[in-house]
Scaffold this motif. Structure first.
Motif, PDB file in Angstrom:
ATOM      1  N   UNK A  85      33.557  42.290  50.803  1.00 59.53           N
ATOM      2  CA  UNK A  85      34.578  41.804  49.877  1.00 59.53           C
ATOM      3  C   UNK A  85      35.366  40.621  50.389  1.00 59.53           C
ATOM      4  N   UNK A  86      35.154  40.220  51.647  1.00 61.55           N
ATOM      5  CA  UNK A  86      35.910  39.076  52.179  1.00 61.55           C
ATOM      6  C   UNK A  86      35.500  37.793  51.464  1.00 61.55           C
ATOM      7  N   UNK A  87      34.199  37.615  51.253  1.00 60.62           N
ATOM      8  CA  UNK A  87      33.733  36.423  50.554  1.00 60.62           C
ATOM      9  C   UNK A  87      34.304  36.309  49.153  1.00 60.62           C
ATOM     10  N   UNK A 403      34.149  45.304  43.409  1.00 56.07           N
ATOM     11  CA  UNK A 403      35.346  46.015  42.968  1.00 56.07           C
ATOM     12  C   UNK A 403      35.388  47.464  43.441  1.00 56.07           C
ATOM     13  N   UNK A 404      34.270  47.953  43.972  1.00 57.69           N
ATOM     14  CA  UNK A 404      34.234  49.314  44.490  1.00 57.69           C
ATOM     15  C   UNK A 404      34.658  49.394  45.956  1.00 57.69           C
ATOM     16  N   UNK A 405      34.873  48.255  46.606  1.00 56.84           N
ATOM     17  CA  UNK A 405      35.279  48.265  48.009  1.00 56.84           C
ATOM     18  C   UNK A 405      36.727  48.732  48.148  1.00 56.84           C
ATOM     19  N   UNK A 406      37.092  49.300  49.280  1.00 52.34           N
ATOM     20  CA  UNK A 406      38.472  49.774  49.482  1.00 52.34           C
ATOM     21  C   UNK A 406      39.486  48.652  49.291  1.00 52.34           C
ATOM     22  N   UNK A 407      40.575  48.982  48.607  1.00 48.43           N
ATOM     23  CA  UNK A 407      41.655  48.017  48.414  1.00 48.43           C
ATOM     24  C   UNK A 407      41.571  47.217  47.134  1.00 48.43           C
ATOM     25  N   UNK A 408      40.433  47.266  46.446  1.00 48.50           N
ATOM     26  CA  UNK A 408      40.272  46.528  45.187  1.00 48.50           C
ATOM     27  C   UNK A 408      40.635  47.453  44.020  1.00 48.50           C
ATOM     28  N   UNK A 409      41.421  46.949  43.099  1.00 48.93           N
ATOM     29  CA  UNK A 409      41.763  47.703  41.888  1.00 48.93           C
ATOM     30  C   UNK A 409      41.699  46.774  40.681  1.00 48.93           C
ATOM     31  N   UNK A 410      41.471  47.375  39.536  1.00 50.55           N
ATOM     32  CA  UNK A 410      41.446  46.617  38.288  1.00 50.55           C
ATOM     33  C   UNK A 410      42.128  47.432  37.211  1.00 50.55           C
ATOM     34  N   UNK A 411      42.908  46.776  36.389  1.00 47.88           N
ATOM     35  CA  UNK A 411      43.598  47.430  35.281  1.00 47.88           C
ATOM     36  C   UNK A 411      43.509  46.539  34.050  1.00 47.88           C
ATOM     37  N   UNK A 412      43.681  47.160  32.897  1.00 43.58           N
ATOM     38  CA  UNK A 412      43.741  46.416  31.642  1.00 43.58           C
ATOM     39  C   UNK A 412      45.196  46.263  31.232  1.00 43.58           C
ATOM     40  N   UNK A 413      45.600  45.048  30.931  1.00 42.27           N
ATOM     41  CA  UNK A 413      46.975  44.787  30.514  1.00 42.27           C
ATOM     42  C   UNK A 413      47.072  44.980  29.010  1.00 42.27           C
ATOM     43  N   UNK A 414      47.917  45.893  28.596  1.00 45.18           N
ATOM     44  CA  UNK A 414      48.114  46.165  27.165  1.00 45.18           C
ATOM     45  C   UNK A 414      49.453  45.567  26.759  1.00 45.18           C
ATOM     46  N   UNK A 415      49.441  44.281  26.453  1.00 45.11           N
ATOM     47  CA  UNK A 415      50.683  43.630  26.063  1.00 45.11           C
ATOM     48  C   UNK A 415      50.626  43.120  24.650  1.00 45.11           C
ATOM     49  N   UNK A 416      51.665  42.445  24.258  1.00 50.34           N
ATOM     50  CA  UNK A 416      51.748  41.826  22.936  1.00 50.34           C
ATOM     51  C   UNK A 416      51.725  40.320  23.113  1.00 50.34           C
TER      52      UNK A 416
END
Length: 452
Positions: A85-87, A403-416
């Motif tokens: 994940x460094x690259x 994205x499966x490596x330690x420390x990586x997270x992903x979320x969906x922003x539910x805004x207006x």
């Protein structure tokens, strides 16, 4: 005389961040008499600064890689998995694709650790990043010791490549590498056959580059077969049969006949369509009312409205090889975001998969334009994530693994959005260092981003 850190041209660059070689370059060294001469001198100095900054980026990238490995070791990550994940993080920081980021990190390691004289030439402005990359590439098959010996032999930091072009640099590197270890060079050629592939990338004016990387014997054989077929067709007067529409000439050229022959032999039909699904996304106004809003072809990108209507009209005729299916897509008012549907299934399949592929077009990682290979949960299934378009994202294979490596997270922003409607589907990606990057789904034809 003004140094870079003090001149107006470099006022935005901190002297502490510029390598010594760049800091020693003086903008007023030549003091040309003419205005044009002064501008040329500035171009030269700025080019040397770019090379010096590239060298600094390489050192920073190597230091970052070492720091990440230390932190991962302290966190208990197995030795074989450290550095993963460094690259990708280097790519995000430099606003490049993950593939490019990995290559930049590899280049940095080779220059800093194994090729100090090439690194010194880059830092001094005697080589630019591309030519340093060529030297690294042509010595990649050598051992660390042999690579260092070739680096010493070439002595790029002494100006040996001053005035030399890319081909001359590649030739010198190849010759030195072969003298040092001819067996490794021969082995590299033998392994190259395993890298054979076919790729597709967009070209201007609704054209594409279909590229095949083949062993030389096979490549020559394919080319000779196409040329022989083209020469035979032209001599017999059959060159115009089965050609692509819009060739722009009543008598096709030899190259056009070769291209038409390639399409016909690969697909099995003269027009090139043989039951393959082409997802052409356009508005109803473009299709039925002659509107000029461009369309989007999956796997290619934006295409002109007239071209889209022509393709649909030609393939919708009774004797056409392709059956046209119209599928309506409903979007949210104002933003053009495709409306979501839910599913209890764990995998994104069928219409749900096609839905996300149409919405995302290419990999959703910032700066990555790779084709979508995986449809993955933003919040994982095991963590309670649902199988719906809001929680799904189209990713290439490499980004999905990253994205499966330690420390990586992903979320969906539910805004207006500022228009009051639901905002465009947005991902927020967080890296192990705490940096965040946002990725918005591209606008569909007929909808434009709202400026704020």
């Amino acid at each position: 005389m003004e140094r870079i850190g003090e001149s107006r041209a470099g006022a935005g660059v901190s002297r502490a961040l510029v390598p010594a070689a760049a800091a020693n370059v003086q903008l007023g060294a030549a003091r040309p008499n003419s205005v044009s001469g002064g501008l040329v001198e500035q171009l030269r100095v700025l080019e040397e600064m770019k090379s010096a900054i590239t060298a600094l980026q390489a050192r920073v990238a190597v230091a970052f890689d070492l720091a990440q490995r230390v932190e991962q070791a302290e966190a208990g990550v197995p030795a074989a998995e450290r550095g993963q994940g460094v690259g990708a993080q280097v790519a995000l920081a430099r606003r490049e694709s993950p593939n490019r980021g990995s290559r930049l990190l590899g280049l940095a390691k080779a220059l800093v650790v194994e090729m100090p004289r090439t690194m010194a030439a880059l830092q001094a402005g005697l080589l630019n990043e591309w030519r340093a990359t060529l030297l690294v590439k042509e010595t990649a098959c050598l051992s660390v010791e042999d690579r260092a010996a070739v680096d010493e032999e070439l002595a790029a930091d002494t100006g040996t490549f001053d005035g030399k072009g890319d081909k001359a640099i590649v030739a010198a590197a190849k010759a030195a590498a072969y003298r040092r270890d001819p067996r490794s060079v021969a082995g590299r050629a033998a392994r190259a056959a395993s890298e054979r592939m076919v790729s597709l990338r967009p070209a201007p004016d609704t054209m594409t580059y279909l590229t095949a990387l083949l062993p030389v014997a096979q490549g020559v054989a394919v080319y000779k077969a196409l040329t022989r077929a083209a020469d035979s067709a032209r001599s017999s007067g059959d060159a115009g049969s089965g050609g692509a529409s819009g060739s722009g000439s009543s008598v096709p050229t030899r190259g056009q006949v070769m291209a038409d022959t390639l399409v016909e032999r690969v697909t099995g039909t003269p027009g090139g369509f043989s039951g393959i699904n082409l997802d052409l996304v356009m508005t109803d106004r473009t299709l039925f009312q002659g509107d000029s809003e461009p369309a989007r072809l999956q796997g290619y990108g934006i295409v002109p409205a007239e071209w889209g209507r022509t393709v649909v009209a030609e393939q919708a005729t009774p004797d056409a090889e392709l059956t046209v299916w119209l599928r309506r897509l409903y979007t949210a008012p104002g933003t053009g975001e495709l409306l979501a549907t839910d599913s209890k299934a764990r995998l994104f399949t069928g219409r749900l998969r096609r839905f996300i592929e149409t919405r995302d077009a290419t990999c959703r990682t910032p700066y990555c334009d790779a084709p979508i290979r995986h449809i993955d949960h933003v919040v994982s299934w095991n963590s309670g994530g649902k199988t719906n378009p809001s929680n799904g994202a189209g990713l290439c294979e490499a980004c999905n693994h990253t994205k499966e490596h330690p420390g990586w997270t992903a979320t969906t922003l539910h805004g207006k959005s500022h228009a009051g409607a639901h905002g465009v589907h947005t991902l927020e990606i967080s890296t192990p260092t705490g940096h965040t990057y946002q990725s918005k789904a591209p606008p569909l034809p007929g909808h434009h981003p709202i400026r704020t």
